[in-house]
Design a protein around this motif. Structure first.
Motif, PDB file in Angstrom:
ATOM      1  N   ARG A   1       0.583  -1.904   0.093  1.00 43.70           N
ATOM      2  CA  ARG A   1      -0.192  -0.114  -0.224  1.00 43.70           C
ATOM      3  C   ARG A   1       0.543   1.171  -0.094  1.00 43.70           C
ATOM      4  N   ASP A   2       0.473   2.241  -0.872  1.00 45.05           N
ATOM      5  CA  ASP A   2       1.079   3.621  -0.666  1.00 45.05           C
ATOM      6  C   ASP A   2       0.901   4.282   0.488  1.00 45.05           C
ATOM      7  N   ASP A   3       0.292   4.156   0.881  1.00 46.30           N
ATOM      8  CA  ASP A   3      -0.179   5.275   2.165  1.00 46.30           C
ATOM      9  C   ASP A   3       0.234   4.641   3.597  1.00 46.30           C
ATOM     10  N   PHE A   4       1.233   3.325   3.696  1.00 43.94           N
ATOM     11  CA  PHE A   4       1.818   2.424   4.488  1.00 43.94           C
ATOM     12  C   PHE A   4       3.031   3.309   4.716  1.00 43.94           C
ATOM     13  N   VAL A   5       4.135   3.976   3.644  1.00 41.06           N
ATOM     14  CA  VAL A   5       5.472   4.549   3.678  1.00 41.06           C
ATOM     15  C   VAL A   5       5.033   5.009   4.700  1.00 41.06           C
ATOM     16  N   ASP A   6       4.864   6.227   4.979  1.00 37.20           N
ATOM     17  CA  ASP A   6       4.864   7.609   4.946  1.00 37.20           C
ATOM     18  C   ASP A   6       3.977   8.125   5.973  1.00 37.20           C
ATOM     19  N   PHE A   7       4.503   7.879   7.486  1.00 30.63           N
ATOM     20  CA  PHE A   7       3.490   7.676   8.514  1.00 30.63           C
ATOM     21  C   PHE A   7       3.837   9.060   9.303  1.00 30.63           C
ATOM     22  N   GLU A   8       2.626   9.866   9.718  1.00 30.72           N
ATOM     23  CA  GLU A   8       3.293  10.877  11.153  1.00 30.72           C
ATOM     24  C   GLU A   8       3.429  10.447  12.364  1.00 30.72           C
TER      25      GLU A   8
END
Length: 292
Positions: A73-80
């Motif tokens: 998943r692309d949104d698993f890459v850059d968590f804040e």
């Protein structure tokens, strides 16, 4: 010659045995038929080295494992921050359990539900029981993840100094199993400000974060236990699971808790830190509530 190498690669660079030697041998047979001299091992090695790693991985390990490695998943890459998203899944433990009272009575293999923080890879909680996964076991796993480990309502009853991680997530990410799509359960989470998201149907690799942790704990941690059944038919034939089984469900929970503590202390290949170090560092920066 490059055309010969390409044909040999397409035909023979497949599966776990794929490598320079098997491509070289096939290219040599092609060259013998067409007349050119035998190719050198150096030339074949150089040809394969120029092939994209992604292509070689897919050819060696297949589409499913390739997708798990390269199609996350692309949104698993850059968590804040931690707890921005947690990932939950079940697996059946490859160990036979005995009855708590009648120790010679085998009652089957337990199920475990695991909850992983997608950023830090910390296992926030788990629930292990003899019950097939359902809405109740999912809720028990969530309780174990959200509450302090010494809370009266937490089923884990683990020392919070050893296992301190907990907190309310912003999002829960799961597959589309029936126990994960319960409208009532999703509504309950929404009342606490927790969103519930599901991975696309048919894309198992979107659960790669928790799948890898399951692999580490189940494959490396279980197979040497008394009563281990093995993960495939060949392994099951070589062990006497029924004769060796000796752990009841409470002992299995304690053992699994110890394995999770070990997992927290080891370097994770994806984040390059141990989950414990990643979680503790996030807390020091004041970015989440993983340690109350």
């Amino acid at each position: 010659m490059l055309d010969v190498f390409q044909v040999a690669c397409q035909k023979k660079y497949i599966g776990l045995r794929a490598g320079v030697e098997i491509v070289l041998n096939y290219a040599s047979r092609l060259c013998h038929k067409k007349g050119p001299s035998r190719p050198s091992r150096y030339a074949v090695s150089k040809f394969l080295a120029q092939k994209p790693e992604r292509e070689k991985y897919y050819r060696r390990f297949g589409k499913e494992k390739g997708d798990q490695k390269y199609d996350q998943r692309d949104d698993f890459v850059d968590f804040e921050k931690p707890l921005q998203s947690i990932v939950m899944d079940h697996t059946r433990v490859d160990v036979l359990r005995v009855d708590t009272v009648h120790r010679d009575l085998i009652i089957g293999r337990p199920w475990v539900t695991m909850i992983i923080c997608a950023m830090t890879r910390v296992m926030l909680g788990f629930y292990l029981s003899m019950t097939h996964p359902n809405v109740i076991t999912v809720q028990m796993a969530l309780v174990s993840a959200v509450l302090r480990k010494d809370s009266f309502f937490n089923p884990m009853k683990t020392d919070p100094n050893v296992y301190p991680f907990c907190g309310l997530p912003s999002q829960i990410y799961t597959d589309n199993a029936a126990e994960f799509i319960s409208p009532e359960l999703i509504a309950k989470c929404a009342r606490h400000g927790v969103d519930w998201d599901h991975r696309p149907i048919g894309k198992k690799w979107y659960g790669g974060i928790v799948e890898r942790v399951i692999g580490v704990l189940m494959v490396r941690g279980v197979h040497f236990l008394p009563g281990a059944t093995g993960s495939n038919v060949q392994e099951r034939q070589s062990v006497e699971s029924e004769l060796n089984a000796c752990m009841d469900i409470r002992e299995c929970r304690a053992w699994f808790g110890d394995k999770v503590t070990e997992y927290h202390g080891k370097i994770h290949s994806s984040i390059k830190y141990s989950p414990r170090a990643a979680g503790t560092h996030a807390v020091k920066l004041g970015r989440d509530q993983m340690v109350p």
